[in-house]
Scaffold this motif. Structure first.
Motif, PDB file in Angstrom:
ATOM      1  N   ALA A 138     -24.523  10.468 -39.658  1.00  0.00           N
ATOM      2  CA  ALA A 138     -24.958   9.291 -38.904  1.00  0.00           C
ATOM      3  C   ALA A 138     -24.208   8.066 -39.388  1.00  0.00           C
ATOM      4  O   ALA A 138     -23.664   8.047 -40.500  1.00  0.00           O
ATOM      5  CB  ALA A 138     -26.467   9.084 -39.059  1.00  0.00           C
TER       6      ALA A 138
ATOM      7  N   GLN B  81     -29.604   4.062 -36.662  1.00  0.00           N
ATOM      8  CA  GLN B  81     -28.527   4.982 -36.991  1.00  0.00           C
ATOM      9  C   GLN B  81     -28.155   5.778 -35.738  1.00  0.00           C
ATOM     10  O   GLN B  81     -28.999   6.100 -34.910  1.00  0.00           O
ATOM     11  CB  GLN B  81     -28.962   5.925 -38.114  1.00  0.00           C
ATOM     12  CG  GLN B  81     -29.182   5.204 -39.429  1.00  0.00           C
ATOM     13  CD  GLN B  81     -29.552   6.137 -40.557  1.00  0.00           C
ATOM     14  OE1 GLN B  81     -29.431   7.357 -40.447  1.00  0.00           O
ATOM     15  NE2 GLN B  81     -30.011   5.563 -41.667  1.00  0.00           N
ATOM     16  N   HIS B  82     -26.872   6.098 -35.640  1.00  0.00           N
ATOM     17  CA  HIS B  82     -26.347   6.899 -34.537  1.00  0.00           C
ATOM     18  C   HIS B  82     -25.862   8.218 -35.106  1.00  0.00           C
ATOM     19  O   HIS B  82     -25.101   8.231 -36.069  1.00  0.00           O
ATOM     20  CB  HIS B  82     -25.214   6.151 -33.842  1.00  0.00           C
ATOM     21  CG  HIS B  82     -25.648   4.842 -33.276  1.00  0.00           C
ATOM     22  ND1 HIS B  82     -26.074   4.709 -31.967  1.00  0.00           N
ATOM     23  CD2 HIS B  82     -25.742   3.602 -33.829  1.00  0.00           C
ATOM     24  CE1 HIS B  82     -26.406   3.446 -31.743  1.00  0.00           C
ATOM     25  NE2 HIS B  82     -26.217   2.756 -32.856  1.00  0.00           N
ATOM     26  N   PHE B  83     -26.291   9.310 -34.477  1.00  0.00           N
ATOM     27  CA  PHE B  83     -26.077  10.632 -35.040  1.00  0.00           C
ATOM     28  C   PHE B  83     -25.028  11.437 -34.288  1.00  0.00           C
ATOM     29  O   PHE B  83     -24.884  11.322 -33.056  1.00  0.00           O
ATOM     30  CB  PHE B  83     -27.388  11.417 -35.019  1.00  0.00           C
ATOM     31  CG  PHE B  83     -28.365  10.988 -36.073  1.00  0.00           C
ATOM     32  CD1 PHE B  83     -29.151   9.873 -35.894  1.00  0.00           C
ATOM     33  CD2 PHE B  83     -28.481  11.707 -37.258  1.00  0.00           C
ATOM     34  CE1 PHE B  83     -30.047   9.455 -36.878  1.00  0.00           C
ATOM     35  CE2 PHE B  83     -29.374  11.310 -38.242  1.00  0.00           C
ATOM     36  CZ  PHE B  83     -30.156  10.181 -38.056  1.00  0.00           C
TER      37      PHE B  83
END
Lengths: 117, 115
Positions: free
Chosen positions: B92, B104-106
């Motif tokens: 992430a 958060q970007h996963f």
């Protein structure tokens, strides 16, 4: 100690009914709270967050969450469930250990939502 | 849209091998994270990095190391793979610009099996 709890491993609802996925937290300061969804064989997708302000937060796909400071809860809700909402849902709180601006999160163990036609 | 790309969706390795998991993000994010996901345990943080060449241990760093030579790339290394490291690994990233309140970007994860 900081923690996040999702008391239900699985929630079952009928399509068209309202849904609630529960989350409670424990932090020492002001909480930054997040909800994520995970579809099978995919990563987590951000749904919504509470930082400050209005206790009712609106997010993606018609989801909303209600922050309740006295009950230390941040339950995820949707007025009318869809079969396509079936997925794994995670609640998370900002990790305050160490430096506060690293963006670290503490995740709950996840709740599987099953929406039946 | 932020894109976090993990180099492999599925990986099978043998006990004792050195394993590399790669992650690349395209949004110039300062923070990057490696988690492992196991049923009933949620996500557990292995390592994170808040800048190039900077890293800190998470909650379960034993048996792992990381490398961040460029801002966009964060690698997880299993020094000597063991069967108890069979898991789903998630990378992430997040922006640091607003003091920890950014999501958060996963990536889509790497399902790693150690035989």
């Amino acid at each position: 100690a900081q923690s996040v709890a999702q008391p239900e491993d699985q929630v079952n609802v009928a399509e068209g009914n309202p849904l609630t996925v529960k989350c409670t937290y424990s932090v020492s300061g002001n909480p930054y709270l997040f909800w994520y969804v995970q579809y099978p064989n995919r990563g987590l997708q951000f749904l919504l967050k509470y930082i400050t302000g209005d206790n009712l937060v609106k997010g993606s796909y018609g989801f909303e969450a209600e922050f309740n400071k006295s009950q230390t809860s941040f339950h995820l809700k949707k007025p009318s469930a869809l079969v396509s909402d079936s997925a794994l849902y995670f609640c998370a709180v900002r990790d305050e250990r160490g430096s506060s601006n690293t963006g670290k999160l503490i995740f709950g163990q996840g709740t599987t939502l099953q929406v039946k036609p | 849209d932020v894109k976090v790309t993990q180099s492999s969706r599925y990986l099978v390795k043998r006990t004792g091998e050195k394993v590399f998991l790669e992650c690349v993000q395209d949004m110039d994010h300062e923070n990057m994270f490696w988690y492992r996901q196991d049923p009933g345990l949620g996500l557990r943080l292995i390592y994170f990095s808040y800048d190039v060449k900077m890293k800190e241990k998470g909650d379960i760093p034993e048996g792992y190391s990381v490398s961040r030579e460029k801002k966009e790339r964060f690698s997880l290394i299993l020094e000597s793979a063991s069967t108890n490291q069979t898991s789903m690994y998630l990378c992430a990233s997040s922006s640091d610009r607003r003091r920890g309140n950014q999501p958060q970007h996963f990536g889509d994860g790497t399902r790693l099996s150690i035989l």
